[in-house]
Structures are given as C-alpha cells and as structure tokens.
Design a protein around this motif. Sequence first.
Motif, PDB file in Angstrom:
ATOM      1  N   THR A 120      -0.304  -2.579  16.157  1.00  0.00           N
ATOM      2  CA  THR A 120      -0.634  -3.199  14.864  1.00  0.00           C
ATOM      3  C   THR A 120      -0.013  -4.583  14.748  1.00  0.00           C
ATOM      4  N   LYS A 121       1.213  -4.738  15.210  1.00  0.00           N
ATOM      5  CA  LYS A 121       1.850  -6.057  15.157  1.00  0.00           C
ATOM      6  C   LYS A 121       1.086  -7.065  16.011  1.00  0.00           C
ATOM      7  N   LYS A 122       0.590  -6.636  17.137  1.00  0.00           N
ATOM      8  CA  LYS A 122      -0.200  -7.551  17.964  1.00  0.00           C
ATOM      9  C   LYS A 122      -1.468  -7.978  17.248  1.00  0.00           C
ATOM     10  N   GLN A 123      -2.113  -7.054  16.550  1.00  0.00           N
ATOM     11  CA  GLN A 123      -3.326  -7.407  15.822  1.00  0.00           C
ATOM     12  C   GLN A 123      -3.031  -8.391  14.695  1.00  0.00           C
ATOM     13  N   ILE A 124      -1.907  -8.192  14.007  1.00  0.00           N
ATOM     14  CA  ILE A 124      -1.533  -9.116  12.921  1.00  0.00           C
ATOM     15  C   ILE A 124      -1.281 -10.509  13.485  1.00  0.00           C
ATOM     16  N   PHE A 125      -0.522 -10.609  14.569  1.00  0.00           N
ATOM     17  CA  PHE A 125      -0.228 -11.914  15.152  1.00  0.00           C
ATOM     18  C   PHE A 125      -1.486 -12.572  15.712  1.00  0.00           C
ATOM     19  N   SER A 126      -2.421 -11.774  16.180  1.00  0.00           N
ATOM     20  CA  SER A 126      -3.674 -12.335  16.660  1.00  0.00           C
ATOM     21  C   SER A 126      -4.458 -12.973  15.519  1.00  0.00           C
ATOM     22  N   VAL A 127      -4.477 -12.326  14.348  1.00  0.00           N
ATOM     23  CA  VAL A 127      -5.166 -12.897  13.182  1.00  0.00           C
ATOM     24  C   VAL A 127      -4.471 -14.181  12.735  1.00  0.00           C
ATOM     25  N   LEU A 128      -3.142 -14.201  12.758  1.00  0.00           N
ATOM     26  CA  LEU A 128      -2.411 -15.412  12.375  1.00  0.00           C
ATOM     27  C   LEU A 128      -2.753 -16.569  13.316  1.00  0.00           C
ATOM     28  N   SER A 129      -2.827 -16.292  14.609  1.00  0.00           N
ATOM     29  CA  SER A 129      -3.195 -17.337  15.555  1.00  0.00           C
ATOM     30  C   SER A 129      -4.609 -17.832  15.302  1.00  0.00           C
ATOM     31  N   ALA A 130      -5.542 -16.931  14.978  1.00  0.00           N
ATOM     32  CA  ALA A 130      -6.912 -17.337  14.682  1.00  0.00           C
ATOM     33  C   ALA A 130      -6.969 -18.226  13.445  1.00  0.00           C
ATOM     34  N   ILE A 131      -6.147 -17.927  12.432  1.00  0.00           N
ATOM     35  CA  ILE A 131      -6.126 -18.759  11.221  1.00  0.00           C
ATOM     36  C   ILE A 131      -5.668 -20.179  11.559  1.00  0.00           C
ATOM     37  N   LEU A 132      -4.658 -20.293  12.401  1.00  0.00           N
ATOM     38  CA  LEU A 132      -4.194 -21.624  12.788  1.00  0.00           C
ATOM     39  C   LEU A 132      -5.257 -22.380  13.572  1.00  0.00           C
ATOM     40  N   TYR A 133      -5.977 -21.678  14.439  1.00  0.00           N
ATOM     41  CA  TYR A 133      -7.034 -22.348  15.210  1.00  0.00           C
ATOM     42  C   TYR A 133      -8.202 -22.749  14.319  1.00  0.00           C
ATOM     43  N   LEU A 134      -8.427 -22.052  13.215  1.00  0.00           N
ATOM     44  CA  LEU A 134      -9.482 -22.471  12.287  1.00  0.00           C
ATOM     45  C   LEU A 134      -9.222 -23.883  11.772  1.00  0.00           C
ATOM     46  N   GLY A 135      -7.955 -24.182  11.512  1.00  0.00           N
ATOM     47  CA  GLY A 135      -7.634 -25.513  11.018  1.00  0.00           C
ATOM     48  C   GLY A 135      -7.853 -26.611  12.034  1.00  0.00           C
ATOM     49  N   ASN A 136      -7.905 -26.280  13.309  1.00  0.00           N
ATOM     50  CA  ASN A 136      -8.102 -27.285  14.356  1.00  0.00           C
ATOM     51  C   ASN A 136      -9.571 -27.605  14.605  1.00  0.00           C
ATOM     52  N   LEU A 137     -10.478 -26.911  13.929  1.00  0.00           N
ATOM     53  CA  LEU A 137     -11.898 -27.218  14.079  1.00  0.00           C
ATOM     54  C   LEU A 137     -12.213 -28.548  13.399  1.00  0.00           C
ATOM     55  N   THR A 138     -13.002 -29.361  14.067  1.00  0.00           N
ATOM     56  CA  THR A 138     -13.418 -30.654  13.515  1.00  0.00           C
ATOM     57  C   THR A 138     -14.942 -30.714  13.493  1.00  0.00           C
ATOM     58  N   TYR A 139     -15.464 -31.580  12.606  1.00  0.00           N
ATOM     59  CA  TYR A 139     -16.916 -31.705  12.421  1.00  0.00           C
ATOM     60  C   TYR A 139     -17.334 -33.151  12.701  1.00  0.00           C
ATOM     61  N   GLU A 140     -18.511 -33.260  13.278  1.00  0.00           N
ATOM     62  CA  GLU A 140     -19.136 -34.574  13.487  1.00  0.00           C
ATOM     63  C   GLU A 140     -20.620 -34.459  13.175  1.00  0.00           C
ATOM     64  N   ALA A 141     -21.158 -35.572  12.640  1.00  0.00           N
ATOM     65  CA  ALA A 141     -22.593 -35.576  12.316  1.00  0.00           C
ATOM     66  C   ALA A 141     -23.412 -35.656  13.605  1.00  0.00           C
ATOM     67  N   LYS A 142     -24.541 -34.980  13.620  1.00  0.00           N
ATOM     68  CA  LYS A 142     -25.424 -35.014  14.775  1.00  0.00           C
ATOM     69  C   LYS A 142     -26.067 -36.397  14.916  1.00  0.00           C
ATOM     70  N   ALA A 143     -26.586 -36.646  16.087  1.00  0.00           N
ATOM     71  CA  ALA A 143     -27.205 -37.960  16.348  1.00  0.00           C
ATOM     72  C   ALA A 143     -28.416 -38.199  15.472  1.00  0.00           C
ATOM     73  N   ASP A 144     -29.183 -37.124  15.199  1.00  0.00           N
ATOM     74  CA  ASP A 144     -30.369 -37.287  14.369  1.00  0.00           C
ATOM     75  C   ASP A 144     -30.040 -37.280  12.884  1.00  0.00           C
ATOM     76  N   GLY A 145     -28.763 -37.086  12.539  1.00  0.00           N
ATOM     77  CA  GLY A 145     -28.365 -37.125  11.137  1.00  0.00           C
ATOM     78  C   GLY A 145     -28.627 -35.831  10.384  1.00  0.00           C
ATOM     79  N   GLU A 146     -29.165 -34.816  11.022  1.00  0.00           N
ATOM     80  CA  GLU A 146     -29.436 -33.537  10.354  1.00  0.00           C
ATOM     81  C   GLU A 146     -28.426 -32.496  10.841  1.00  0.00           C
ATOM     82  N   GLY A 147     -27.491 -32.187   9.992  1.00  0.00           N
ATOM     83  CA  GLY A 147     -26.520 -31.158  10.314  1.00  0.00           C
ATOM     84  C   GLY A 147     -25.270 -31.715  10.975  1.00  0.00           C
TER      85      GLY A 147
END
Length: 1479
Positions: free
Chosen positions: A385-412
């Motif tokens: 159970t502790k491993k599962q909790i720490f895995s979720v915490l790591s996933a939350i931190l990686y969510l913050g590292n996601l970045t967005y860029e506009a597509k070349a065609d400007g849609e999405g």
Amino acid sequence: MSFPESRKSAYLDEATYVLQIYPRLSLKTAQCCTLNVHKEATAAWVIQIAAVTLGLDKSKPYQLVEVRETGGEEWVLQASDRPVERLLLWPRKVQDQHLQIHGYYFALQSGVPDGPSQSERVLYVRSFLKPQSEDCNDLCSLPVLTEKNILEALRRRFLKNQIYTYANNILIAVNPFKFLPIYNPKYVEMYENHTLGRLNPHVFAIADAAFRAMLNKRLNQCIVISGESGSGKTQSTNFLIHCLTAFSRKGCTSGVERTILGAGPVLEAFGNAKTAYNNNSSRFGKFIQVNFLEGGVVRGATIEKYLLEKCRLVSRKSCERNYHVFYYLLVGASDEEREEFKLQEPEDYHYLRQDNPHLEDQAEIQYEFKRLHQAMEMVGFLPATKKQIFSVLSAILYLGNLTYEAKADGEGLTVGPADVLSTLSDLLKVKKEPLVEALTKRRAMTANDVLILPYTLSEAITARDSMAKSLYSSLFDWIVLRINHALLNKRDMEESVPCLSIGVLDIFGFEDFRTNSFEQFCINYANEQLQHYCNQHIFRLEQEEYVSEGITWSNVEYTDNIGCINLISKKPTGLLYLLDEESSFPHATDNTLLEKFKQQHQENLFFVPTPVMEPAFVILHYAGKVKYQIKDFRAKNTDHMRPDMVALLRSSERGYLRQLIGSDPVAVFRWGILRAVVRTVATFKEAGRRWVTEHPGNIRSLSPECNQQSLIDFSFDRSEENPLEVFEDIFNLIDSRALKLIVDLNLHNRDTRSLLHLHKKKKPPSISAQFQTSLVRLLDTLKKAEPFFVRCIRSNAEKREMQFDEDLVLKQLRYTGMLETVRIKRSGYGAKYTFKEFTDEFRVLLPKNPSTPQKDITNLLRRTGLDDSSFQIGKTKVFLKEVDRQKLQETLHREVMHRILLLQRWFRACLTRKHFLMKRKAIITLQRSWRGYHESTCFRAASVIQAAWRQSHRRNEYLRQRESLRKLQQLQKTSELASEWKHKVGVSNKVASEWKPKVGVSNKVASEWKHKVGVSNKVASEWKHKVGVSNKVASEFYLCSWCVQTQMNDLHSQAKVRSETEEIFLKATTQFRDTIKSMYSVSNPQVSYKGLLQGYKSKVTNLAGQKKKDEVPMVVNLFQSVLDNFIRAEIKKASLERPDSPLDHCFSTYQVNIYQSCDLCSSYIWGMEKACMCSSCKMVCHKKCLSKIVLFCSKHVYRKIESGKSTAHFGVHVSSLTSNQTPVPVVMEMMLSYVELHGLYTEGIYRKSGSACKAKELHQLLETDPKSECLNNYPIHTVTGLIKCWLRELPEPLMTFSLYNDFLYAADLPEKSERLRAIYRKVEDLPAPNYNTLERLIFHLVRVAKEEAHNRMSANSLAIVFAPCVLRCPDVSDPLLSMKDLPRTTLCLEILIMEQTRRYEEKMKEIQQLEHAEALAIKQLTLQRKNTVREPYSAIRTFPPRLSPNAQEHEVMEPKYNLCYLLAETAARFYTTAAGWCC
C-alpha cells in the motif's frame, strides 16, 4: 542585615544541620552553597553566611526561598523564619542531602523579603493560595487587572521558559518556536490526578482535567484549541493526544493508543506545509474524538477532516513550501525507491520549483521520511500500500511537468515532453493515447450529439492542475478513511456498550496574508464560528445562568461577532450564498460577483467598501480587517475534475487508483470482492487448462451444454497487481458494516467524492456548501460536550526562538477578548453544584437529615470560614470560587480522615476491652483453681514428707549391709580368678595376629575404589566444561529445531489425509531437524541463512524427484516462511529485553511519540526513536546514557545499616531485602514455608486473627534475628497474621503505586482474555524483587486454595484478604474513592490466583504423565536386563564407569554399570567399617 557575633558563635558550637542553597542570580557563582547551621538559625543569618560564601555584594537585599517542586510550591522565607524547621518537614530521604534534582531545596534570589500575613501563609503551605509574586501562574490573581499587567505577566513567564499561564480554567500557551524539555513521561505522571491549578500551568493539566471530568461526571468532554497560524496549535494537539493515551494506560488495550499516536505523523506529512508564519502549518482542520470505556481505557477513535487546501499543490506564495510528503519522498527515498517511482530532484518538478530549490534541512527531512514509514506501519499500511501511495505522489508531480504548445495548424494543442508522458502513463497505468486526449480535449454534451472540443492553453493548464489537485485530495480522503478504519473498535457499532469521549479540535488558525483568496476566506469564517462558540460558553451562557439563578451579578461586556457571521453565512444574502448563486451562472465572472457583494452589503458595518477599480473586498473580522482578492473565487468554489479525466483514471490497470476515484467506498469494497472472486475463478480455470495440456489422455467428454459454458472467459479487468495484493484491501476492510459507519462519520467527504462521479445529473454541491455543512456538524458535536479552552499565542512573526513581540501578542490578546475573559473568570464562580450534587458530595459535613438545603449549606460555608462575598446560593445551585471549593474539599478530607481515625480508635478500644475481659475472666478462674488446689494439698504435705523420709532411711541401712557382705565374698575367690584370666589373654593375642592381614586387604580395596571414583569425577567435570562451552551455540539450534517441530505438530493435527506436498514437507523437515541436532556439539558452526535454505532445498529436490519437481518451490517457500517467523520472533525478543538498570532504577525500552529530552545529556529524543524509561521515577534517557546515571531512583526508599547492628526486615523496601542469592526476602520465605508445612488444613487460616501479644513478640524476634527463632512455638494464626503485617508495612506495596491505576484499568476491560493479558503484562512491568516476591506469594495462595475443602479459603476469599496488602492505593489518594476501588483490586488478585491455579493443575498433570512414562520405561528396562546374560564381576570392575556428556557429576550412563559400581562401593565401605570395629 547584621547579626551579633556572640549568637553566631553560639550557633556554631552546638549541633548543626546541613543546608544546601542554590543561587538564582544573574551573576556567575557556584552552583551550590553548603552550610552547617543550628536549628535556631534564622533566614537572615543564613542569607548573610551564604552571601559571604558565594562572594556576593552584602549591601544588596536577598531572599531565601523554599522550593517544593513535587507540590508546585515556592515560599519566600521571612527574616525571622527558621530554615531548619522547614527542612525537618521534608521527606526523610531528602533531609540529609537535598539535591536540586530531588525537588526539595533552598534557593537564594535577589529581592526584598516582604511576605504575606500569617493567615495567608497557612493557606500557602496547604497549596490553597499561590504566592503573590511577579511571576503569576493565574491571570485571575493579578492585583490590578489591565491589558498592560496581563501582557507583562505573560512576558515575564515567557522569558523564564514558562510558556503556559492560566486564566482560571483556560490555558494560555505562548509559542516559543523552540522545544522545551517539559514533556517527558515524568511530567505526565506529575500532572495525573491533580486538581487544575494546584501545580504549575501545563497542557498536561488540561488533559488531566478533561479526563477526570469525563470519568467523574460521565459526560463527553472536548478541548478547543484556537489561535493564529503559527501559534502552536498542532503541537499542543499532539501533546494532548499523547497525554490522554498515557492516562488511559498504554498496554491495557490491543494497541489502539499506538494507532492513535501513529496517525498524527501521517496526517501531518500529507496535510501540513511550511508557511511564512509556521514551519509545520496545518492546511486542513481535524477533530480527533478519542472514545473511552467507563473505566477510562481507550477503546477507539475517529478523525474528521475539514477543507484541505488543494491550491497549495500547484501554487504558493514566496518562501513557502508544498506539502511535507513530497520533500520527504524525494530526499529520503532509497535508490531502489527512486528507480521504482521514477523520482528526480525537487528542483526538477514544476510544482516544487516555485519554492527555494535549496533545502537546508535535508538531514531532518530524511529522518522525517523514516518516521513517516514507521508511523504508517503503526496505523496499518502494508508495504504494498505504501508503494501505491508513493507511486500516486510521483504521478502528481509529473503532472505538473507537462507543457502545452499550439499545433502548427493552430487547431488544438500538443502536450509533452514525450518522456514525461511515458513516465506518467507508466505510473498511472493508463494508455498513452487516452491520456493525451484527456489532457488536450474535452467532451461537450448536446441534445443530439457529443462534441469533442480542444482546450485553449489556459483551459488545458487549469484542467491539468485540477486533475492533480483532485487526485491529491482523493488520496488524502482515502488515507483518513483507512486511519479511521484502523482506529475503529467493534464496540462502536454496539449501542448497548456505554461510551465516553474526549474530542480535541485542531483547526486552521486565523490568517491575514498580503494576498488573501478563497481559502483564507473559508479559514477565517471557521475561526469566526469558533470565536463565537467560545464567547457563548465563556460569557453569554455563564451570565445567563447567573441571572436565571437570581444571584447578585453585574454583566461583563464583551465583543460579539454574530454580525460578521451573519454577513458571511446568513440566508439568503450571505456572501457564501451569493457566491454559490454566481457560480451556477455560466456567464458570471469574478467582477460580477464582487459587484453583487457590494450591492447587497454596502451598508453593513462588517463589510468595508473598497475603491471601485480594485478587485477586492474587506471584512471586519474579530481579529481585524482582512482584504480578500476576488480573483478565482468562483473557480475555486466549483473546483473539480472533468468527467473525461475521471473516465481516464477509472480505466487504469492499477486497482488502487480506481479506489481513489470511486464515489462510494462501500460500492468499491463490494466490487473488490466480486473482482477477487472472478479472478479466483479465472485462476482455477487456467490451472485446469494447464492440467489438460499436460495430461491429454485423462480428459472426460462433456455434454454440449457444459462445453458451451466452459467457453466463458473471465479475462477482463487484468492488472499488474500480485495475487496477494488483490485481497489486501478486502482483508483490511472486511466488514462492510464497519465501512458504512466510517463513511457516515464524514458525510461532507462523501459529497466531495460525488464530484468525481461521471453520470450524476444532479449538480454537485460547491466547496463552500460542503464547508458550511462540515462546520455545522462540528459545532453540533462541540455543543454536546463540556469544553476546555486552550488559547495559543504567536510570540513573534519571524519564527525566532524565545522572542516576545509585545505588539503582536497584545493584538492577539485584544481580539480574543482576553481582558474580558479574565475579568469574568475572576469575578465569576468556577465551581457550581446543584443542591443534590452538593449534599451528595459533602454529606459528611452536613446534618444527617437536612430540611432546608439552602440554610444548611450556607451555615456550612460560613462555618468553614468562607466570606459571604465568596459564594452565593441560587434557586437551585450553589456557586463557589475555585479556591473556596478547594478549601471545602480539604475540609471534607480532614473530616473524613478524622472519622476514619475515630472509627479505628473505637474499634481498637472495643477489641482491646473484649480481650481484657476475656483475659480477666481466665485469670480469675486460674486463681480460684490454684487456691483450691493449694489448700487441699497443704494437709497432705507433712505426712507425705515423713513417710518418704522413713522409707529412705530404712533403704539406705539395707544397702550398706548388703555391700559389706558382697566384699567379703569377693575376697575369697581372688586367687582362683587370676589363673583363669591369664589363660584367656594368651588366646586373644593369637586371634589378633590372624585378623591383621585381613584388615590390610580391606584398606587396599577401599583405596583402589576411591581412586577410581576420583577418576570418574574428573571425567565428569571435563564433559561438563565442554558442554557448557557449546551450550550457548546449541541453544540457538535447539530453539530453531523446536520452532520447526511446532509447525510440524500443527500440520499433523490439522488433517488426517495429507497431500503429496505436505508429505514432502514433513520428510524434508524431519531430515533438516536431524541435521540441526548433529550441530549441537559443533563448536562455532559457520551456518548462514542462505546456507540453511540451500541445504533444505537440496533435500526437497532429492525427495521430490523429477515427477514432482513443480512442488519444490512451494515446499521451500513454506519452510522459508516458518524460518522467517522464527527469526522475527527472536529479533523481537531481543528488542524487548530490558536494558541494565543501575542504581535501583527499573528501565524498559519504549518508543517515543512526541519530541522529548534526555534527562542525562539534555539532548533531543526524536519521535519514533527508542529510549529507556524508569517505570518508578519516570527518568527518560538514551540507551547510551545509562552508564552516566549517578543518582539512585527517587521513588525507592532506603534504610541505612549502621555498623554492628542487624538488618531490619519489616517496613523496608523489598529491593533492600533481596539479592541474587535470595530473590525472596528471608522472613517472607520462612513464614510461607512454615504455613505450607503446618497450616494448609487449618480452617480459616487467613480469615481468623491470632493473639496481638504473640504477634508483637514474634514481630520483635524476627526483626532482630529471623534465623535463630523457631516458629513452632507460636500458633499458626499468629504466623499468618504476621505475613499480612509484613506486606502492609512495606513502604511501597508489591504491586507498586506507579502501576496501581494500571491494574484498575485492566480490571475494567470487558473481555476476559484482554483483562487477563493486560494484568499479566503489568505484572511483568514490576521490578524484579517485587516480581519474585509476588510470584512466591501467589504460589503460596494457590496451594492454600487447593485445600479449600479443609481450610474453607477459596480464591475469592484469599483475594479479599490480600488485595489491600499487595495492591493498595497511594497514601495521597482520597480514602472515599479508594474504598470504591476495592472490588477491582480484589478482582485483579483473584484473576492471578485462578490463572496460576489452572497452570499449576496443568503442570501437575504433565508431571504425572511423565512419571507414568518413566515407570513404564523402567519396567521395560528391568525386563530386558533380566533377559540379558551378565558378565563376570571381575570383568566389569576392570573398567571405570562411563559418563554421559550431558550427565551431572557422579551420574552414570548405563544402568548395569551403575548397579555394579554401587555394589562395589557398598562392599568397600563394609570392609572398612568392619576393620575399624575390629581394631
């Protein structure tokens, strides 16, 4: 301050006493000043001599202070007072050498000796009043009550490290931002069962007051902790919970207290963070309700949480941190954990990059991560159970590292980087394509179709952060759910079981930052409600009661904050309702919300208008004005995850993640059971398919219907989880009824979970609506309990240690209404009784049949010496000051003790007169009989004497004549006899010469056998030495072999028909035991854990062969589990071994739950660290510091033994009467043995009392020399009475004072098995001398109870007699309350006697069985010996007897050699004896 020289010399010439004086001065002087003074010496003279000795300025005034730390008293001696007289009132053990650590000493300080009157001094000595000094413990005792004086009193105490101050029954705690060494176990014991205000202020005193009020009044209690952020509320909560669990007597229950203490660090790690005002700020509110049985034993607890600050996860202010757990994981994780959870450095995460990337406290963070691991294990989190909790915490931190860029065609938008997406997909166990789609697009429902629309950049970032916040919030809710389940007791679901509780409220403090948002708005609203609750109980309800009772009272004005509460929460125009209304409009904005606020409340006094263009509003709170920025109010009020992301997470292969997202825990639990059943069926089906593949010729044909049904494939819902992890949550949450109870405790949390539901058409409630619901529920709970208040004060805004900011403290005192609070507590009445309660408690002081209670109570109070202004009699109640109530209690105690002594005096007088009358009657009877006998014999005396004289004279004459005649006859035969004797002497010389060679032969035989016996003794001693060397190594193998044999016996007894796997296991294990036995005699065998397993595996492989090689791993794993259990048990046994206890201390190892300090080295003892604690004096230290102890245990009593005098045996501590050679006192052992030999069949052996004179005589004889006296000269009842006298005269009973309450609480446990286990656990905590003596006494009582048919003494009767002797209450306890404890003390002793009787009978049956087996074996050996041809004796005696290696000295191994040796030795002794007679 001069003193005449003549008197000075006179004092020194006479007998002197030793005074040790400790200076309290700013100058650097010696630590102690030792003086020899006379009994008549005054304080002025002692001060002058001490000043000269210490080298002080004699022109300055000084004071001599008597300090009694155990009673919390300090008394400034006047110039004419005599210190020696005060010294002689102290306990005997501290009079000769009163060190400061003992708690009784004199101190020298600066000042003018100006004390109170003589009448007040009497009250000071009795602790009714506290000295009126500048250092004021209670603000109500200030002479002049002003804000300045209150502030000055707090400042002075704070600078002396006294952070706690009373305001009657309210505790004021000033946060020092520093750990103080005042929370060790000895302080818990010090404040236990003491009246509030009797000792120095402390948070433990509030815990004790609440605990005693709960037990005495049978009402629920609550402790409300309030204050600003950074004022120390969380730490105070930890101290209170620690103290409450200590009062409930840790060890008497099944680990509930340990779980409660472990829940704190877990919740702090996930819910606390570092802020600008506090390094450990609670970012959520919690209400901990500890449930108790009626006897005061903890039976369970529940935790309710309120409003977790989710926005802190994604954004914070400068110089603040995210939640603690992220730093714990990233800094403290091992290399394996870093690789498993894909962890990086803190500065590599966007959610943590906003903070200062450089962490100065990495060492402390690493330690806190270890502490978190230990706390999670205490709560019950498995490693998976502790491993599962720490895995979720790591996933939350990686969510913050996601970045967005506009597509070349400007849609999405495109989301990246690719490695972050891959890692996130792996941690969440979701596919990468749905993850990308959920992060970049959203679904919109229309009447006829479903539209897929791309996010804008801001919408995508908001959706990402919303997913992270909701995931963390769900994780926190799930952790609270699991903690509540671990704290749940089955009796909580039984309404018939009575329950009491103490609730501790630790809620977020009032906050006013530079930028305040929606979170601060909700937090400050909660503090407004809490302040209103305090005002209701302190002011309004109190004064309404005075008015309703019709007593004289002038109202105290206070600031009521109901207007601010109505502004925020009153329907329909309250700010929260307007916020919910605007949040439901799709086109509303934050600006429209602000306009509506101003429009509705522009004339409200608590709503301060702001400039038109400023996007903010100001509210006048009880603590001052706070400006709130309107930005994101609406978004935060409706913050929840979108359905697309919920669907994504519910498609995860990780079952734990699906549990977090589930809307109903009960439904998730039931689905988990169904899923486990389906997987089990699929596993069996797959096993069947493998068997069919391996055995194609053994397949039976099935019907078409069955064949068609077999095509069903349970292959859905596959995950990466291990088979055992599938059932983990089912085992932990196995009772759905209990789970429903836990869910019902947090209804607002259930609404929060409903936000994550996909298909609910009803709109979920807003965050503010949920928060209001939880606050209403909290206030309802608080209103049902009696409150205690703790006001926490922040000492400074910069978190500096021991810095007192007067302006900041004064501001807090003003807005909390402390001046008005002290005023009403000072002029009000702290003690209130109804007439019935008063008459029930003080009926001893009242007339027998009071006709008019008001008049009788008034007369009693006046007779006690109370002024009419200090009490009032209402219509139905009596109102008293707290000081007067204590005085009345003391009067009651004195009267009760007076009546007890009177009853005892009358009883002794009646008993003595009864004995006197009996003795007088017996004396008169004896005198009458003697006089009659004397008169009857006087007449016969002369005749008898004359007859005797005449008879004697005649006989003497006859004898003289006969002797002369005999001499004449002998002279005639002299010549004939001489010739005959000469012939006989010649014959005797010839016989002696013949016997002389025979005697020489017999002596030679004896010497030969003596030599052989010496050789055998030498061989035996050599074997004994070899066995002793190898015993230490062999014992470990023996224990391992015994453990394996136990498992084999269990397997034998479980089933008559065993499988092939079990047969292989039994055969291999038997061979393993044979191998172990062969190692017994090997010196220093080099065997490792892997070596044992490898050897066992080779044995299993040989036994299984090729056909059964698939069974090898299963058998090896089974054996490995048995071996691991053995190793864990040995490690646990080694960890539980008590450390060495020097100087009569009784140390034991325990786990620290709150920060404490070592009493020897003064360094910190951190939480979850092992420390040593003396069970008697509560000294706490590191294990490494045990060698530094130089002081004896302060709770043990010692008696000095002067040279030339014998040791006393009565009234002495048991430890001074015992040693390693005599574990039981000599007198006690001698008396118990005598009774067992001569009195077991005497009727009423311990019920009847013996002669008092005989008892005193025997007492004195045993006191002087117990070994020289024979008890046969005294009746058996005298000896039994002296046994009870010896036990009663012990300074501390066998079952010590420190464990008295523990035994009482153990007796209150409802379950018989728990009660027995708890009592034996406490018996094991006794010191070794007490334990050995008690064990001997219980064995004696068992033998007495076994003969109940003759002596009429059952186990219950013996317990009634001996319970007051071995388990008596402390001398300071109330005698009336101690009488109520007699049934429980009797029950404790009866349980011990009954259990030991059962064990005694079991042992006797085992002995009988062994004797029967021995008799059969001897009989068989005898028959075999008779059928065996014996060797000639000459052949046998040529060999020395063979000794067994394990035999004792002189013990022979084979029976035939033993018999021959005895025959030969007997013959040698016979010949030697015959030779001696002949000589």
